[in-house]
Write a protein that holds these residues in place. Structure first.
Motif, PDB file in Angstrom:
ATOM      1  N   ARG A  65       1.274  -1.302  -0.615  1.00  0.00           N
ATOM      2  CA  ARG A  65      -0.250   0.278   0.135  1.00  0.00           C
ATOM      3  C   ARG A  65       1.216   1.735  -0.357  1.00  0.00           C
ATOM      4  O   ARG A  65       0.278   2.315  -0.123  1.00  0.00           O
ATOM      5  N   LYS A  66       1.682   0.781   0.730  1.00  0.00           N
ATOM      6  CA  LYS A  66       2.444   2.764   0.522  1.00  0.00           C
ATOM      7  C   LYS A  66       3.413   2.759  -0.861  1.00  0.00           C
ATOM      8  O   LYS A  66       3.785   3.967  -0.797  1.00  0.00           O
ATOM      9  N   THR A  67       3.739   0.816  -0.965  1.00  0.00           N
ATOM     10  CA  THR A  67       3.453   1.574  -2.620  1.00  0.00           C
ATOM     11  C   THR A  67       3.201   2.229  -3.724  1.00  0.00           C
ATOM     12  O   THR A  67       3.411   3.028  -4.296  1.00  0.00           O
ATOM     13  N   ALA A  68       2.358   1.968  -3.303  1.00  0.00           N
ATOM     14  CA  ALA A  68       0.975   2.338  -4.412  1.00  0.00           C
ATOM     15  C   ALA A  68       1.147   3.733  -4.390  1.00  0.00           C
ATOM     16  O   ALA A  68       0.485   5.390  -4.832  1.00  0.00           O
ATOM     17  N   SER A  69       1.006   3.752  -2.546  1.00  0.00           N
ATOM     18  CA  SER A  69       0.836   5.670  -2.280  1.00  0.00           C
ATOM     19  C   SER A  69       1.921   6.355  -2.855  1.00  0.00           C
ATOM     20  O   SER A  69       1.584   7.449  -3.392  1.00  0.00           O
ATOM     21  N   ILE A  70       3.114   6.249  -2.880  1.00  0.00           N
ATOM     22  CA  ILE A  70       4.272   6.926  -2.880  1.00  0.00           C
ATOM     23  C   ILE A  70       4.194   7.092  -4.899  1.00  0.00           C
ATOM     24  O   ILE A  70       4.245   8.404  -5.694  1.00  0.00           O
ATOM     25  N   ILE A  71       3.599   5.996  -5.242  1.00  0.00           N
ATOM     26  CA  ILE A  71       3.381   6.153  -7.058  1.00  0.00           C
ATOM     27  C   ILE A  71       2.234   6.884  -7.426  1.00  0.00           C
ATOM     28  O   ILE A  71       2.951   7.893  -8.450  1.00  0.00           O
ATOM     29  N   LEU A  72       1.246   6.615  -7.037  1.00  0.00           N
ATOM     30  CA  LEU A  72       0.287   7.942  -6.925  1.00  0.00           C
ATOM     31  C   LEU A  72       0.709   9.267  -6.606  1.00  0.00           C
ATOM     32  O   LEU A  72      -0.006  10.178  -7.489  1.00  0.00           O
ATOM     33  N   GLY A  73       1.304   9.634  -5.361  1.00  0.00           N
ATOM     34  CA  GLY A  73       1.725  11.122  -5.006  1.00  0.00           C
ATOM     35  C   GLY A  73       2.575  11.300  -6.546  1.00  0.00           C
ATOM     36  O   GLY A  73       2.444  12.518  -6.580  1.00  0.00           O
ATOM     37  N   VAL A  74       3.860  10.785  -7.171  1.00  0.00           N
ATOM     38  CA  VAL A  74       4.184  11.245  -7.661  1.00  0.00           C
ATOM     39  C   VAL A  74       3.532  11.676  -9.006  1.00  0.00           C
ATOM     40  O   VAL A  74       3.517  12.530  -9.555  1.00  0.00           O
ATOM     41  N   LEU A  75       2.851  10.991  -9.418  1.00  0.00           N
ATOM     42  CA  LEU A  75       1.604  11.294 -10.987  1.00  0.00           C
ATOM     43  C   LEU A  75       0.656  12.291 -10.776  1.00  0.00           C
ATOM     44  O   LEU A  75       0.560  11.804 -11.413  1.00  0.00           O
ATOM     45  N   GLY A  76       0.209  13.412  -9.056  1.00  0.00           N
ATOM     46  CA  GLY A  76      -0.644  13.830  -8.853  1.00  0.00           C
ATOM     47  C   GLY A  76      -1.893  13.325  -8.941  1.00  0.00           C
ATOM     48  O   GLY A  76      -2.762  13.950  -9.261  1.00  0.00           O
TER      49      GLY A  76
END
Length: 82
Positions: A65-76
């Motif tokens: 979930r943290k990995t997905a959250s980080i990716i989503l954050g980078v993608l805005g």
């Protein structure tokens, strides 16, 4: 036709310590794991251009979930993880 991208979670602490990981055992991402997730988030800018926002599906484990959250954050993108 939908396109599916598969991404494994970033490096987790148990992987570094060579301990059992998975099956309900959850260890956090290492600093390297966070950096790996950031790099993955930077990859799809061109790939995702002119496409609808992706849907992220994740295991309930914190490292995934943290990995997905980080990716989503980078993608805005807003954090909507199934």
């Amino acid at each position: 036709m939908p396109i599916i991208y598969l991404v494994r979670h970033g490096e987790a602490l148990a992987s570094v310590d060579d301990r059992l990981n998975g099956c309900g055992i959850d260890t956090p991402l290492t600093a390297k794991g966070v950096e790996q997730a950031l790099r993955v988030g930077r990859l799809p800018a061109d790939i995702l251009a002119d496409r609808p926002p992706p849907t992220f599906v994740s295991s309930p484990l914190g490292r995934a979930r943290k990995t997905a959250s980080i990716i989503l954050g980078v993608l805005g993108l807003s954090e909507q993880i199934c």
